[in-house]
Every structure is written in C-alpha cells, then in structure tokens.
Design an enzyme around this catalytic site. Structure first.
Site, PDB file in Angstrom:
ATOM      1  CG  ASP A 260      -1.780   1.226   1.328  1.00  7.22           C
ATOM      2  OD1 ASP A 260      -1.883   1.951   0.323  1.00  7.22           O
ATOM      3  OD2 ASP A 260      -2.370   1.454   2.408  1.00  7.22           O
ATOM      4  CE  LYS A 267      -0.112   3.837   3.416  1.00  9.84           C
ATOM      5  NZ  LYS A 267      -1.014   4.453   4.405  1.00  9.84           N
ATOM      6  CG  ASP A 278      -2.248  -2.399   4.037  1.00  9.55           C
ATOM      7  OD1 ASP A 278      -2.777  -2.513   5.157  1.00  9.55           O
ATOM      8  OD2 ASP A 278      -2.640  -1.598   3.167  1.00  9.55           O
ATOM      9  CG  ASP A 337      -3.094   5.857   2.159  1.00  6.93           C
ATOM     10  OD1 ASP A 337      -2.941   4.639   1.923  1.00  6.93           O
ATOM     11  OD2 ASP A 337      -2.456   6.480   3.027  1.00  6.93           O
ATOM     12  CD  GLU A 339      -5.329   0.787   0.855  1.00  8.97           C
ATOM     13  OE1 GLU A 339      -5.312   2.003   1.128  1.00  8.97           O
ATOM     14  OE2 GLU A 339      -4.930  -0.085   1.651  1.00  8.97           O
ATOM     15  NE  ARG A 341     -11.711   3.454   4.319  1.00  5.88           N
ATOM     16  CZ  ARG A 341     -11.596   4.447   5.199  1.00  5.88           C
ATOM     17  NH1 ARG A 341     -12.597   5.296   5.384  1.00  5.88           N
ATOM     18  NH2 ARG A 341     -10.501   4.601   5.908  1.00  5.88           N
TER      19      ARG A 341
HETATM   20  N1  BES Z   1      -2.976   0.349   5.385  1.00  8.69           N
HETATM   21  C1  BES Z   1      -3.338   1.627   5.884  1.00  8.69           C
HETATM   22  C2  BES Z   1      -3.549   1.646   7.388  1.00  8.69           C
HETATM   23  C3  BES Z   1      -2.357   1.427   8.267  1.00  8.69           C
HETATM   24  C4  BES Z   1      -1.660   2.504   8.772  1.00  8.69           C
HETATM   25  C5  BES Z   1      -1.970   0.154   8.627  1.00  8.69           C
HETATM   26  C6  BES Z   1      -0.571   2.289   9.603  1.00  8.69           C
HETATM   27  C7  BES Z   1      -0.884  -0.051   9.450  1.00  8.69           C
HETATM   28  C8  BES Z   1      -0.189   1.021   9.943  1.00  8.69           C
HETATM   29  C9  BES Z   1      -4.618   2.094   5.238  1.00  8.69           C
HETATM   30  O1  BES Z   1      -4.845   1.680   3.940  1.00  8.69           O
HETATM   31  C10 BES Z   1      -4.596   3.585   5.205  1.00  8.69           C
HETATM   32  O2  BES Z   1      -3.771   4.115   4.521  1.00  8.69           O
HETATM   33  N2  BES Z   1      -5.501   4.220   5.924  1.00  8.69           N
HETATM   34  C11 BES Z   1      -5.556   5.639   5.966  1.00  8.69           C
HETATM   35  C12 BES Z   1      -7.000   6.046   5.890  1.00  8.69           C
HETATM   36  C13 BES Z   1      -7.197   7.525   5.686  1.00  8.69           C
HETATM   37  C14 BES Z   1      -6.689   7.927   4.333  1.00  8.69           C
HETATM   38  C15 BES Z   1      -8.662   7.835   5.827  1.00  8.69           C
HETATM   39  C16 BES Z   1      -4.917   6.095   7.280  1.00  8.69           C
HETATM   40  O3  BES Z   1      -5.085   5.431   8.296  1.00  8.69           O
HETATM   41  O4  BES Z   1      -4.238   7.120   7.242  1.00  8.69           O
HETATM   42 ZN    ZN Z   2      -3.889  -0.062   3.381  1.00  8.44          ZN
HETATM   43 MN    MN Z   3      -3.914   2.979   2.526  1.00 13.06          MN
END
Ligand code: BES
Ligand code: ZN
Ligand code: MN
Length: 486
Positions: A260, A267, A278, A337, A339, A341
């Site tokens: 991811d 990111k 991920d 990001d 993604e 869901r």
């Molecule tokens: N895979 C990430 C979540 C994550 C963050 C897992 C840190 C492990 C450690 C997920 O896909 C993500 O990027 N979520 C975003 C959501 C936001 C854009 C609403 C997040 O948590 O920043």
């Molecule tokens: Zn993710």
């Molecule tokens: Mn993500």
C-alpha cells in the site's frame, strides 16, 4: 525454525528451563533446588514475570545449563503471563545454543491444566520465532526439541500440546507471510501460499483472476488494483466441517493489500516502509483456516481475500473518482489511501452473495487511527451484533489477543454519505477507525458482522513480549477459537 515436543527426561537434556514463583518453590531435583535456594537467599531474582537467571555448566552434579524463569507472584499468574515468561526463557535457551530443552512444570490451582500447557507451548513456539532467512551470516538455525515435565502423561495433555503447537505453526506461517517483502509476496504468490496451505492442512482453494473478478462486477476492488502491473486475485478458501448445517457458514474476509503506497494520495516514505504488512488480515485468515481444517473442527468456514497492490501509474484511480461496486452502490473516492475498505466492500458482498456466508468477520490493517486510539496491543472492533461480539470476546480471553469494541452510533454512519454518490471512502480524521469500519458495514446487509482493525496489532516495531519485530500473526488464534466455539 523447527520445534518438536517429545518426551525425554531431564538428564537427557542439554538445557533446563525451571519456572519459579516469587513465593517459595519446592523443586524436585535436589541439585536444582540447592541452586534455587542459593539464588533466593542472595536475592538474585527480580520478583517479576519474565525475569531470567541462567547458569551455564555449573557443577558436576548438574550437567544441564539451567535457566530459571520467573513467573511473578502466584496471584498474578495468567495464561498471558505464562506465554511471556516462557518466551523470554526460550529466547535465552536459543541464545546459549540449547537444543534439547527440558521445561519444568507449572503447578497452579487457579488456572486449568489445559490453559497452563497451551500457554507454555505457545510462549515457547511464538517466542522462538525469528525471520532471518534473508541473512547470509549469523543465522540461528533454530532446531529445538522440547520436553514438558508432566506428572501424568495422559492423552489429554498430548491433545493440548498438539493443538497449541498447531496454533504456533499457523501463527508463525502468518508472520512469515507478513514479513516477506512485497517483491516476494504479491497477489499471485499470496494465492500460491494459500493454495499450499490448503493442500497441507486440508481445505479447498479457488483463485479467480482479473477477468473473473471483473465478471463478478467487483468494480470497487478493481479500482484499487488498477495502478499495478501485478494483477489482482480473488482467493476463496472453503472448509466444510459441518455438512449437516450447510447453511451455517462463517465467512472470514482478510484485507490483502500486498503493498500500500497510498496511490495518488501517496504516503510519506516513513509510513510506506512497512506497508508490505498491509496483508496481515489475509495472513490471519489463511492461518486460522489452516488450523481449523487441520483440527477438523465441526464448523463451516469460508475465507475470502481480495488481494492487490495500491500503486500509482497512468492507469491508477485518482482522488475524486466515482466508482461502482459489486453491490451496486456508488462510491466517491476522496483519498486513494483509504483503499482497504474499497477492496473489503466487494469482498464481504461477494462472500455473502456467492459463498452464502451467514455471518461475516473481516480482519484488516485498516486505519492508522486504530493505533492512535488503542495503541499496539489492542485490536479495535466494530460490530452490528453484540451476541456475536461476545463470542469474539470469549475467544480473545483464551488467546490473550486483546480486543475493544468501538461505538457504531448512527451519527457516525452519516459521516460516510457522499453528496454526489451513495458513499464516500473517507470522512476525515475524526473517528477514523469507526467510519472506516462502518463503511464496510454498509455492505454486510444484515448479517451478524464483526470488523477487526489490526493496524496497530499486526506489526511490532520492536520486540515485545512473545513477539519479535515484524508481523505478529495476530488474529490466527482468536479466529480459530471463534470458529471452535461457534
Ligand atoms: N494500510 C493503511 C492503514 C495502516 C496505517 C496500517 C498504519 C498499518 C499502519 C490504510 O490503507 C490507510 O492508509 N488508511 C488511511 C485512511 C485515511 C486515508 C482515511 C490512514 O489510516 O491514514
Ligand atoms: Zn492499506
Ligand atoms: Mn492505505
């Protein structure tokens, strides 16, 4: 790493792990009792669980290296504290190059023998784990033969040991899958790993390719996958252990982003370097179904993993896109990001519609907000069914994998409605774990549903208790017991 539990006596061991309580201990072997008394009188023990005192080749009367491991006070003893203590002991045993390890028994009135034995085995097996296959030097080729001291060597005890060893093996399988980098584990190779587990443990695995996924109408999942040259896969794992109740099907859905990057909502580097992990949810589903099938549990379980990579390219989806989904609902993508869901929305819809799951559990490294809310030791849960949640709670109390339920009031559901589509994939920073979970909840119809956000718990930034840095395999054991107690 290879751990076998056999029966041999102390004198055949090269190393002995002797668990001791803070209170006085009567150790059966005289020479060890003497040593213990010496340490005790000289106040060498720390007085807390996990403390270690080691003596190497001390005298003619004891030919083993002795590792005393402290259990803390009798009052404080729990399954989890046993896992922790035994993990520090086995790490010490590996450090001093023990290979035939005798483990003294833990006698306690409060805990059941079953819990004690299983915790000892899990502490040893999870504690000994190391992911060092890519090191060309200084590798520990861990090969341990362990014997547990037993007053009664009943078949029941053997059962406890083999169940716990299986959970160690399948949890460590999940850890391996998480620890493997994304140039090794990508959708195709993750599918192969699932197929391999299916063969080994006895469940059916079917893998659908991009064209077939397209045929199912999984537009939301495919939107995420579009940016990668590595095509997505839909992995379906089927285990029918209760043919008499064919309509009772437990559906396990694991987030399977093998990488991811965030996509166009890219990111920063420091958040990206662990994003091979991920797919921790997918690993938990593969691990738990492996254990369920191996034990022939009387339950029907189907696992589904919509696996892909979230990357950037001229084909990738973009912030602002409006996409469809297998359910027919339209989604406004405000952040590429968010993604996970999007892949899970289609995966839960698929498992209900095509695989006829009557209950759904999804497990996902979904939000950084889960880390903010609960830290690294507790998994966040969202549910639409308190009875189902109670069952998860029971399983989690057995395994020591902590969970905590977050609220799902209607106020939160309003936050993911879009002005121009049915739903939007982000609702900003506030209540991020809840809104992400509830987004998936929009696709579970009215099936009993649990959502486990393991973003905080599936990856250890540093060694912690029986986990070493890297994938923890969280969820494997809890999803196993959830199925077992279903
Ligand atoms: N895979 C990430 C979540 C994550 C963050 C897992 C840190 C492990 C450690 C997920 O896909 C993500 O990027 N979520 C975003 C959501 C936001 C854009 C609403 C997040 O948590 O920043
Ligand atoms: Zn993710
Ligand atoms: Mn993500």
């Amino acid at each position: 790493m290879n751990i076998g539990i056999n029966t041999f006596v102390l004198k055949d061991a090269d190393t002995a792990i002797i668990p001791v309580f803070n209170e006085t201990n009567d150790l059966k072997v005289e020479s060890i009792q003497k040593l213990y008394k010496h340490f005790k009188e000289n106040k060498k023990f720390k007085g807390r669980a996990g403390g270690i005192l080691t003596t190497i080749n001390i005298s003619e009367s004891i030919s083993q290296d002795i590792i005393f491991v402290e259990l803390g006070s009798r009052e404080e003893l729990t399954s989890e504290s046993i896992r922790f203590s035994l993990s520090s002991a086995i790490k010490k045993a590996i450090e001093i190059k023990g290979s035939k390890v005798y483990v003294g028994s833990i006698i306690d009135e409060k805990l059941m023998l079953e819990d004690i034995i299983k915790s000892v085995v899990e502490g040893i097996g999870l504690g000994a784990y190391k992911f060092d296959k890519y090191k060309t030097e200084n590798k520990d080729n861990i090969n341990l033969e362990v014997s547990l001291e037993n007053d009664e060597n009943s078949s029941l005890i053997k059962e406890y040991i083999s169940e716990a060893l299986l959970l160690v093996q399948t949890t460590n399988l999940a850890r391996d899958l998480v620890n493997e980098p994304s140039n090794v584990i990508y959708p195709e190779t993750l599918s192969q790993a699932a197929a391999q587990a299916g063969k080994k443990y006895g469940f059916q695995v079917e893998v659908f390719d991009e064209a077939e996924i397209n045929g199912f109408g999984m537009k939301s999942f495919l939107s995420v996958a579009k940016g990668s040259e590595n095509p997505p896969k839909l992995i379906v794992m089927r285990y029918f252990g209760d043919e008499a109740n064919k309509e009772d099907i437990l559906g396990y859905v694991g987030k399977g982003l093998t990488y991811d990057s965030g996509g166009y909502s890219l990111k920063p580097t420091t958040s990206m370097d662990t994003m091979k992990s991920d797919m921790g949810g997918a690993a938990a589903v593969i691990g738990s179904i492996s254990a369920i099938a191996e034990r022939n549990l009387k339950v029907n379980v189907i696992g589904v993993i919509a696996t892909c990579e979230n990357l950037i390219s001229g084909r990738a989806y973009k912030p602002g896109d409006i996409i469809g989904s297998m359910s027919g609902k339209s989604i406004e993508v405000l952040n590429t990001d968010a993604e996970g869901r999007l892949t899970l929305a289609d995966a839960v819809h698929y498992i209900i519609e095509k695989e006829k799951a009557s209950k759904v559990v999804d497990i996902a490294t979904l939000t950084g907000a889960a880390l903010v809310a609960l830290g690294i030791t507790t998994t966040a849960v969202i549910t639409n069914n308190d009875e189902f949640y109670k069952k998860l709670e029971t399983a989690s109390l057995i395994t020591g994998e902590k969970i905590w339920k977050l609220p799902s009031f209607d106020d939160y559901k309003k936050l993911i409605k879009s002005d121009i589509a049915d739903l939007k994939n982000t609702a900003g920073r506030n209540a991020g774990t809840i809104t992400a979970g509830l987004f998936i909840g929009e696709f579970v119809q009215n099936k009993p549903w649990l959502h486990l956000d393991i973003a905080g718990t599936s990856w250890a930034e540093k060694d912690n208790s029986y986990y070493s840095k890297g994938g923890t395999g969280v969820g494997v054991r809890t999803l196993y017991y959830l199925a077992k107690n279903n």
